[in-house]
Design an enzyme around this catalytic site. Structure first.
Site, mmCIF file in Angstrom:
data_model
loop_
_atom_site.group_PDB
_atom_site.id
_atom_site.type_symbol
_atom_site.label_atom_id
_atom_site.label_comp_id
_atom_site.label_asym_id
_atom_site.label_seq_id
_atom_site.Cartn_x
_atom_site.Cartn_y
_atom_site.Cartn_z
ATOM 1 N N LYS A 26 13.915 11.175 -83.225
ATOM 2 C CA LYS A 26 14.304 10.478 -82.047
ATOM 3 C C LYS A 26 13.452 10.602 -80.810
ATOM 4 C CE LYS A 26 18.200 8.639 -83.424
ATOM 5 N NZ LYS A 26 18.423 7.288 -83.419
ATOM 6 N N GLU B 185 23.032 6.056 -75.340
ATOM 7 C CA GLU B 185 24.002 6.117 -76.174
ATOM 8 C C GLU B 185 23.523 7.246 -77.344
ATOM 9 O OE1 GLU B 185 21.660 4.649 -78.893
ATOM 10 O OE2 GLU B 185 21.887 3.870 -77.053
ATOM 11 N N SER C 58 14.467 12.782 -91.501
ATOM 12 C CA SER C 58 14.170 12.595 -90.203
ATOM 13 C C SER C 58 14.799 13.467 -89.253
ATOM 14 C CB SER C 58 15.297 11.262 -90.114
ATOM 15 O OG SER C 58 16.684 11.342 -90.585
#
Length: 401
Positions: free
Chosen positions: A89, A111, A378
């Protein structure tokens, strides 16, 4: 990465289904983004922070113990869990907050589901001295309390969203509502390849570093491209970032893995591609889980980052064109994969990533030893220790190894 203009559609998917008040903001965003990616100073700054702040490039690791245990194809792990903040991210958060800074915005909103995007956004906002507010479902706040604590430490205000199922979809609803009300002063850092144009393209481009690095690394290690690339898909940013640089390499099979929860024949899953159909959510046309009346259905997954009733529109396009395939993995399969990686490689993966790993574990023994499977790991699993421990205690007879 640089284009004269951005595609607002991927086949029939994508578009801009938003209130009129946001149309000018989206147009401005596209214009500023196109200027930014052609600006050497901006791109050099972005790459500097990816390298010196986040720690890129991340390794492509040959999981020799897991490969030996399973037999069959070689398994490589793209170690996005080793990024600063513990997931992919940060790649997108750095790019978008830099863009917000360039646009003169002082307030950042986001969010978050599993909390990793919220943590990444709060981290970058703190570094640049910007106000940050993160919308998170009440249920996800309970499941991911470690990440809530991290966001608070970083100075972000975490807003608990109690509507609906109190998960990612509802947090996104509230973030969009807040953006509409504060559009002149606020930049909305969307966390996945979802939302109205140009967000799916912007997020994809800031995440494609994953696939670009993987292509270079696998050529160095094996002298050829992989046979399969596997990544989990909720909204789909880690998968799109991994897939996109390989789109024209048709010999590389792309596999997206979504959350089957308690099973796709129950009402407790988030298997959008497997069970969904066309619909509109959060400003985009895509695949969507909804009932016969068009009402968005509640979704479920053990992983807070995958329980989203839609999917990125470019993923929907890949499904329809056949460029990628999408398969479901249950909670139980994901937990088994989580535990197997812990015990064989000494790596604690995020439960989201464990869905991709579970599909690879199914595939690898059926493939010959000269085949190569790359799994996008991830994120790391610190945030999921409580969830996994609780699951195991409630399923003490489960054979996880």
């Amino acid at each position: 990465m640089i284009m004269e203009n951005l595609k607002g559609r991927f086949g029939i998917f994508g578009g801009q289904y938003v209130p009129k008040k946001l149309m000018s903001a989206l147009t401005q965003l596209e214009e500023e983004y196109l200027k930014a990616i052609k600006d050497k100073k901006f791109m050099d700054e972005y790459r500097y922070f990816l390298r010196d702040y986040s720690g890129r490039e991340t390794p492509l690791y040959f999981a020799s113990n897991l490969t030996k245990k399973l037999g069959g194809a070689k398994i490589y792990l793209k170690r996005e869990d080793l990024n600063h903040t513990g997931a992919h991210k940060i790649n997108n958060a750095l790019g978008q907050v830099l863009l917000a800074k360039k646009m003169g915005k002082k307030r950042i909103i986001a969010e978050t589901g599993a909390g990793q995007h919220g943590v990444a956004t709060a981290t970058v906002a703190a570094m640049f001295g910007m106000e940050c507010e993160v919308f998170m479902g009440e249920e996800d706040i309970k499941r991911q309390h470690l990440n809530v604590a991290r966001m608070n430490m970083l100075g972000a205000n975490v807003v608990s969203v109690k509507s609906g199922t109190a998960t990612l979809k509802d947090a996104t609803d509230e973030a969009i509502k807040n953006w509409v009300e504060n559009v002149d002063t606020t930049y909305y850092v969307v966390g996945s390849v979802v939302g109205p144009h140009p967000y799916p393209t912007i997020v994809r481009d800031f995440q494609r570093v994953i696939g670009d690095e993987t292509k270079k690394q696998i050529l160095e290690k094996e002298g050829r491209l992989p046979d399969y690339i596997v990544a989990c898909v909720g909204g789909g940013s880690n998968a799109m970032g991994m897939f996109y640089p390989f789109i024209d390499d048709i010999q590389v099979k792309l596999v997206g893995v979504e959350a089957a929860g308690l099973g796709i024949d129950t009402d407790k899953h988030a298997a959008t591609m497997t069970k969904g159909c066309h619909g509109i959510i959060h400003g985009m046309m895509t695949y969507l889980l909804h009932d016969d009346d068009g009402k968005i259905m509640p979704v479920y997954s053990i992983s807070a980052g995958l329980d989203y009733p839609g999917v990125g529109p470019e993923h929907a396009y890949f499904k329809e064109t056949g460029r990628a395939s999408y398969v479901p993995i249950t909670d139980e399969e994901a937990v088994k994969a989580f535990m197997l990686l812990c015990s064989t490689e000494g790596i604690i993966p995020a439960i989201e990533s464990s869905h991709a790993l579970a599909e690879a574990i199914k595939m690898v023994p059926t493939l010959s030893e000269n085949k190569i499977v790359v799994v996008n790991l991830s994120g790391r699993g610190d945030k999921d220790v409580d969830t996994i421990s609780k699951y195991l205690s409630e399923n003490i007879c489960m054979n996880v190894i």
